[in-house]
Design an enzyme around this catalytic site. Sequence first.
Site, mmCIF file in Angstrom:
data_model
loop_
_atom_site.group_PDB
_atom_site.id
_atom_site.type_symbol
_atom_site.label_atom_id
_atom_site.label_comp_id
_atom_site.label_asym_id
_atom_site.label_seq_id
_atom_site.Cartn_x
_atom_site.Cartn_y
_atom_site.Cartn_z
ATOM 1 C CG PHE A 154 -1.860 1.273 1.096
ATOM 2 C CD1 PHE A 154 -2.994 1.243 0.301
ATOM 3 C CD2 PHE A 154 -1.541 2.465 1.744
ATOM 4 C CE1 PHE A 154 -3.795 2.368 0.166
ATOM 5 C CE2 PHE A 154 -2.349 3.592 1.603
ATOM 6 C CZ PHE A 154 -3.481 3.542 0.813
ATOM 7 C CG ASP A 239 5.487 4.171 1.883
ATOM 8 O OD1 ASP A 239 5.445 4.892 2.899
ATOM 9 O OD2 ASP A 239 4.526 4.039 1.099
ATOM 10 C CE LYS A 268 -1.305 7.148 6.590
ATOM 11 N NZ LYS A 268 -1.006 5.988 5.773
#
Length: 433
Positions: A154, A239, A268
């Site tokens: 993802f 990531d 985030k």
Amino acid sequence: MSRPQRSHVTSPATARQIARERAVTAANYHPLPVVLAAGAGEWLTDIEGRRYLDLMSAYSAVSHGHAHPRLVRALTDQASRLATASRAFHAQALAPFLEKLVGLAGLGEGSKALPANGGAESVETAIKAARRWGYRVKGIAAGHAEIVVARHNFHGRTTTIVGFSSDDDYRADFGPFTPGFRHFDFGDINSLAAAITDRTCAVLIEPIQGEAGIIVPPAGFLAAARRLCDERNVLLILDEIQSGLGRTGRMFAFEHEGIRPDGLILGKALGGGLLPVSCFIARREVIDQFDAGSHGSTFGGNPLAAAVGLAALQVIEDEGLIARSATLGAHLLARLRSIESPLIRDVRGRGLWVGVELDTTRVRAGTVVEHLLVQGVLTKDTRDRVIRFAPPLVIERAALDWGIDTFAQVLARLQSQNQPGPVLRRAPAETLV
Ligand SMILES: *Cc1c(COP(=O)(O)O)cnc(C)c1O
């Protein structure tokens, strides 16, 4: 710690608010039936004044807890001075933020950062950087660079990124997709080795796969991937949008295996739960492939984001949030592993980031999540199999214990209702709007 009241009765006000939102909102999410109005630390409050323990932290964006006073002050101070300037000019706030971030990442002399907003934007930055490096440094034939990605990855929702997703929900009827990606089986070094060719410019992976269900690769996998990338002259790009900034009990998940990536993507929690702030950081040879005009973002690196980002990094250090994540995370993992329930198939994770995989022939994860909501605990399943536990890193131990106790009770209740019977799908209707 004042505990949430243990009922979630159907309320007309909540139902009305949900209907209003649905009427004007694209249906690309399926929110739980709660309407939030406020948050502080690890607690959230809905429009009826009911309190909930946040065990999800907005997919790790709220690692600092809701409305962290120091971050809110950094935000309002900077907003009242200069919030947006664009990168057409230099701005006072940017250098201190990126000096701190580049220093923490430790990708070596001359490494630099390219700031953006949402996480997917910085994944796109990484893809561009890797391809340019592939053509200009490695010498891959024009137009043929490939990036190796993991199955069940993802990395976000842009058309390029969903193009290399293995999830059909993310891709269906959004093509044609960007070519140039090859897949391997996450955690399997032989599969990775087989996917790399002379055209490969980069391997792009999450150190722990988040949305796939908090999948921790076998010990040594990252270190082996690092060696492989070195041998084959391929960039290793991590990531760490979800795994980074203390979530796994280290500042970055790659530290668990004593390696350094060539490129690092953050997002985030970098925005302190207040703003979207993301960044791609890379070694000199990679980041220097960008020249004026080759990439940009109107809001990327704006003074407001920089001030909040800097404060977010300082709070992680000053409040010892990494050690907290390691200690409380070990406690969380041990306690979840000690729950004896036939509904549980696996418990895995690192730091304050744990997934509990359920036996979906007996109960759906979505059902458990609805029951938790009724009991005052908010989290969200991933892929209807795994319950995620990713509380704000500031969570009090007593609150965490209460959340775990509540989870154990919900499982016990579901189990007693579920013998033998069909798969339980929903919380009792009267408890949900
Ligand atoms: C959330 C996430 C993204 C995407 O970030 P957005 O801010 O939603 O664009 C990318 N990669 C990982 C690992 C993520 O968890």
